[in-house]
Scaffold this motif. Structure first.
Motif, PDB file in Angstrom:
ATOM      1  N   ALA A  31     -20.953   8.170  53.583  1.00 44.89           N
ATOM      2  CA  ALA A  31     -19.821   8.030  52.559  1.00 44.89           C
ATOM      3  C   ALA A  31     -19.694   9.400  51.575  1.00 44.89           C
ATOM      4  N   ALA A  32     -20.741   9.979  51.416  1.00 41.57           N
ATOM      5  CA  ALA A  32     -20.740  11.338  50.625  1.00 41.57           C
ATOM      6  C   ALA A  32     -20.378  12.356  51.314  1.00 41.57           C
ATOM      7  N   GLY A  33     -20.118  12.417  52.601  1.00 41.91           N
ATOM      8  CA  GLY A  33     -19.707  13.453  53.254  1.00 41.91           C
ATOM      9  C   GLY A  33     -20.752  14.032  54.356  1.00 41.91           C
ATOM     10  N   PHE A  34     -21.817  13.733  54.188  1.00 39.62           N
ATOM     11  CA  PHE A  34     -22.951  14.062  55.276  1.00 39.62           C
ATOM     12  C   PHE A  34     -22.631  13.622  56.626  1.00 39.62           C
ATOM     13  N   SER A  35     -23.253  14.331  57.590  1.00 37.38           N
ATOM     14  CA  SER A  35     -23.318  13.956  58.982  1.00 37.38           C
ATOM     15  C   SER A  35     -24.749  13.842  59.354  1.00 37.38           C
ATOM     16  N   TYR A  36     -24.773  12.836  60.391  1.00 37.01           N
ATOM     17  CA  TYR A  36     -26.558  12.678  60.851  1.00 37.01           C
ATOM     18  C   TYR A  36     -26.415  12.594  62.411  1.00 37.01           C
TER      19      TYR A  36
ATOM     20  N   HIS B  66     -31.918  14.529  66.898  1.00 37.25           N
ATOM     21  CA  HIS B  66     -32.588  15.630  66.499  1.00 37.25           C
ATOM     22  C   HIS B  66     -33.096  15.564  65.049  1.00 37.25           C
ATOM     23  N   HIS B  67     -32.557  14.306  64.377  1.00 37.60           N
ATOM     24  CA  HIS B  67     -33.064  13.881  62.989  1.00 37.60           C
ATOM     25  C   HIS B  67     -32.490  15.115  61.989  1.00 37.60           C
ATOM     26  N   ARG B  68     -31.409  15.391  62.210  1.00 34.04           N
ATOM     27  CA  ARG B  68     -30.635  16.551  61.198  1.00 34.04           C
ATOM     28  C   ARG B  68     -29.457  16.081  60.275  1.00 34.04           C
ATOM     29  N   LEU B  69     -29.529  16.329  58.977  1.00 34.89           N
ATOM     30  CA  LEU B  69     -28.554  16.079  58.355  1.00 34.89           C
ATOM     31  C   LEU B  69     -27.774  17.387  58.144  1.00 34.89           C
ATOM     32  N   THR B  70     -26.422  17.475  58.009  1.00 34.96           N
ATOM     33  CA  THR B  70     -25.463  18.570  57.880  1.00 34.96           C
ATOM     34  C   THR B  70     -24.406  18.145  56.708  1.00 34.96           C
ATOM     35  N   LEU B  71     -24.102  19.208  55.850  1.00 38.25           N
ATOM     36  CA  LEU B  71     -23.018  18.893  54.928  1.00 38.25           C
ATOM     37  C   LEU B  71     -22.292  20.179  54.873  1.00 38.25           C
ATOM     38  N   ARG B  72     -21.018  20.163  54.894  1.00 34.97           N
ATOM     39  CA  ARG B  72     -20.213  21.435  54.613  1.00 34.97           C
ATOM     40  C   ARG B  72     -19.259  21.331  53.319  1.00 34.97           C
ATOM     41  N   GLY B  73     -19.663  22.386  52.764  1.00 37.08           N
ATOM     42  CA  GLY B  73     -18.748  22.722  51.523  1.00 37.08           C
ATOM     43  C   GLY B  73     -19.477  21.896  50.318  1.00 37.08           C
TER      44      GLY B  73
END
Length: 238
Positions: free
Chosen positions: A186-191, A195-202
């Motif tokens: 909801a805060a904008g992260f993708s999971y 691969h157990h990876r969190l990403t966030l752009r900007g």
């Protein structure tokens, strides 16, 4: 009786779990461990490119003529050193690690390796890339680290970190993964669960509806097979 979405907040739960403060956590052998994989390079079999699933130099070069990269829990800083030799001299590269480099060697221009706890350290600037490769596994308040890092990105910046949802729990011991992941998304992260990876752009100001209660360095191995820390939370409105 508490439901699956409403964790118990009975007094004494944290004490029964013997949760550690951040200061005690940093002194534990699980966290202050200089035998972990600290030599990961930029490319190849044991590399940031393989672990994070993208070409870091391509991303950095596309961001700016003076690209900037912050690596949290950077170990020996090998990947940063390799990047420094391939990026423009105007690049700004920063590594932060609790143990710090064991092998002393001159730093290339633009590279700073800081020996400090990432939970206390404050970024002096915004970065085009922020990484934390298998580093959150050894932090107490993982969610606070993610919210802080989110505010340190440039407009084109990317945050990429490994995250184990099974490591976040309510203080009654039940898993908090579903609600934590929902809040992060909801805060904008993708999971990427594979691969157990969190990403966030900007960059953004992120507020998550959880209150940190403490951590357990004796939680045992996580999905990597290595001993890791479990982080305990309560809902912020409790």
């Amino acid at each position: 009786m508490p439901t699956a979405s409403t964790p118990s907040t009975s007094a004494g739960r944290e004490a029964a779990l013997r949760l550690c403060t951040d200061e005690a956590l940093r002194a534990s052998t699980v966290v202050a461990n200089n035998t972990m994989n600290r030599e990961r390079g930029l490319t190849g079999v044991n590399s940031y490119t393989r672990e994070l699933g993208f070409d870091l130099l391509t991303h950095l070069s596309a961001c700016s003529t003076a690209p900037s990269w912050l690596d949290l829990c950077s170990g020996e800083g090998r990947a940063l050193r390799q990047a420094a030799s391939q990026l423009p001299g105007s690049a700004v590269l920063t590594g932060v690690d609790l143990v710090g480099p064991i092998a002393e060697a001159p730093l290339p221009p633009g590279l700073d390796l800081v020996t400090a706890s990432v939970t206390d350290w404050e970024a002096p600037r915004a970065y085009d890339l922020i990484t934390c490769v298998h580093g959150l596994h050894y932090l107490g308040d993982q969610l606070r680290m993610l919210t802080r890092a989110a505010s340190w990105l440039t407009p084109a910046g990317l945050l990429a970190a490994h995250f184990d949802p099974d490591s976040v729990r309510w203080t009654d011991g039940r898993p908090a993964a579903r609600r934590v992941l929902a809040a992060l998304r909801a805060a904008g992260f993708s999971y990427d669960s594979r691969h157990h990876r969190l990403t966030l752009r900007g960059p953004r100001a992120v507020r998550l509806p959880f209150r940190y209660a403490g951590a357990d360095p004796g939680a045992g191995p996580n999905y990597t097979g290595q001993p890791a820390v479990a982080s305990y939370y309560t809902p912020a409105d409790d």
